[in-house]
Design an enzyme around this catalytic site. Structure first.
Site, PDB file in Angstrom:
ATOM      1  N   GLY A  65      70.027 -20.139  17.674  1.00 38.01           N
ATOM      2  CA  GLY A  65      68.702 -19.307  18.032  1.00 38.01           C
ATOM      3  C   GLY A  65      67.667 -19.395  16.903  1.00 38.01           C
ATOM      4  O   GLY A  65      68.428 -19.158  15.859  1.00 38.01           O
ATOM      5  N   GLY A 113      73.771 -20.679  19.074  1.00 35.85           N
ATOM      6  CA  GLY A 113      73.071 -21.400  20.418  1.00 35.85           C
ATOM      7  C   GLY A 113      73.361 -22.874  20.470  1.00 35.85           C
ATOM      8  O   GLY A 113      73.395 -23.429  21.561  1.00 35.85           O
ATOM      9  N   GLU A 136      78.033 -14.657  14.551  1.00 41.06           N
ATOM     10  CA  GLU A 136      77.196 -13.580  14.732  1.00 41.06           C
ATOM     11  C   GLU A 136      77.210 -12.376  14.181  1.00 41.06           C
ATOM     12  O   GLU A 136      76.389 -11.663  14.003  1.00 41.06           O
ATOM     13  CB  GLU A 136      76.790 -13.583  16.383  1.00 41.06           C
ATOM     14  CG  GLU A 136      76.267 -14.543  17.210  1.00 41.06           C
ATOM     15  CD  GLU A 136      77.124 -15.987  17.280  1.00 41.06           C
ATOM     16  OE1 GLU A 136      76.556 -17.047  17.891  1.00 41.06           O
ATOM     17  OE2 GLU A 136      78.128 -15.723  17.098  1.00 41.06           O
ATOM     18  N   ASP A 144      77.381 -14.715  21.686  1.00 41.75           N
ATOM     19  CA  ASP A 144      76.647 -14.874  23.223  1.00 41.75           C
ATOM     20  C   ASP A 144      76.510 -16.245  23.636  1.00 41.75           C
ATOM     21  O   ASP A 144      77.356 -16.949  23.371  1.00 41.75           O
ATOM     22  CB  ASP A 144      75.344 -14.224  23.314  1.00 41.75           C
ATOM     23  CG  ASP A 144      74.216 -14.788  22.325  1.00 41.75           C
ATOM     24  OD1 ASP A 144      74.708 -15.208  21.136  1.00 41.75           O
ATOM     25  OD2 ASP A 144      73.034 -14.738  22.603  1.00 41.75           O
TER      26      ASP A 144
END
Length: 370
Positions: A65, A113, A136, A144
């Site tokens: 992301g 992502g 992350e 996530d």
């Protein structure tokens, strides 16, 4: 369609191309919304029998992301950042439940992502250039985009290991552990796309069969790096199956076998010096909880966790903001984490990330999957 995402139909195939190569095809909010709209349109279009996801440029599919946007938004006091995650997680679920073959060309860098828009695919194709990770914890976040779910479903305790350390691995490992289906030479990806676009396919199943056959009949990539995880499976399970992170670190430090001592020391040093102590502990708990959750429930859980990691609930400290600042914005590589050691993280610190209501009336994903 945005400046950074192209969608087109060629033959009976819808092609989604992430077109932001200077930023490693990092996902912006506009890209996520445009991709979701294209998939929704093609879902009920009888002329589209399958979808191919690819990334423009030489460096890879997608590095994750747009974390610079996260930092800017939170630093400016905006709370609409959660709309980004709402739409991203809806897209992750839509891909995993898509009724037509969704084929992900996981070439080059595929992280964060990028994994979220790939792991739900019917066919996950990697190449000799693939570099995969859920990194992350290095920037004060957690795995996530459904990461808790797909890591939790790996064999043994690989999920805990990959989720907390964020190590990078290649195509062979990805296939061996179940995060990819087949290896194809990078140079053969355009030919695969042309083959699918040119075919007179009878139905969606024929598209998927054609893609699998093309991969099976292609020559293997030259110079493919061997996997590194298979020889470590037993020792990973032994250590990362322990009760908590302090116990894992003690075991790594005490590893007596010379064939594993180098790996153990490197892993302990990585977790202690290169990762957020808080988010390492949170990520361990996340993966273990996710073993009892559906993908939809895990995405609901992750949405609540993301509120905490950016301190939008006013209780946890903005670990993610500090990590992105240190590693990406200022690049001083000296984040001021909330906890100086993993041992300083308390069970209460971790529990705060998991005490929200996944199906609460105000949760924007409460109806996901229903």
């Amino acid at each position: 369609m945005t400046d950074f995402l192209c969608t087109e139909i060629r033959g009976r195939i819808g092609f989604v191309t992430l077109n932001r190569p200077k930023a490693l095809n990092a996902l912006s909010h506009d890209m996520i919304r445009a991709m979701a709209a294209a998939l929704a349109d093609w879902r009920d279009d009888p002329n589209v029998l399958g979808v191919v996801l690819q990334g423009a440029g030489e460096k890879g599919l997608c590095a994750g992301g747009d974390i610079r946007y996260f930092h800017e938004a939170i630093s400016a006091g905006r709370t609409d950042i959660m709309d980004f995650f709402t739409d991203e997680y809806k897209l992750n679920y839509a891909i995993a439940s898509y009724p037509k073959p969704y084929i992900a060309l996981m070439d080059g860098v595929v992280m964060g992502g990028g994994m979220g828009i790939s792991q739900g695919a019917a066919l996950r194709i990697v190449t000799e250039a693939t570099r995969m990770a859920m990194p992350e914890t290095a920037i004060g976040l957690f795995p996530d985009v459904g990461g808790g779910f797909f890591l939790a479903n790996l064999a043994g305790h690989l999920g805990e290991y990959l989720g907390t350390t964020g190590i990078v691995f290649g195509a062979v490992d990805a296939c061996e552990i179940g995060l990819a289906d087949v290896v194809l030479p990078r140079a053969s990806l355009p030919a695969l796309c042309e083959h699918l676009a040119a075919g007179d396919w009878s139905d969606s199943e024929a598209v998927l069969d054609a893609a699998r056959t093309f991969c099976r009949e292609s020559l293997p990539p030259a110079g493919l790096a061997p996997g590194k995880l298979a020889p470590l499976r037993s020792v990973i399970d032994e250590h990362f199956g322990l009760a908590d992170m302090p116990a894992i670190l003690r075991a790594l430090k005490a590893e007596p076998r010379c064939e594993y001592s180098g790996w153990a020391q490197e892993t302990e040093d990585l977790l202690r010096t290169k990762r957020s102590a808080l988010m390492v502990c949170v990520s361990l708990e996340q993966v273990r909880r996710a073993r009892k959750l559906s993908l939809a429930d895990e995405l609901r859980e992750e949405w609540l966790m993301m509120r905490s990691v950016f301190n939008l609930d006013g209780r946890t400290g903005a670990e993610g903001v500090e990590g992105i600042r240190a590693m990406v914005i200022d690049k001083d590589h000296h984040p001021r984490w909330q906890h100086s050691t993993i041992e300083a993280v308390t069970p209460e610190d971790v529990a705060r990330f998991f005490d929200g209501e996944r199906r609460g009336a105000n949760h924007p994903l409460r109806d996901l999957g229903e």
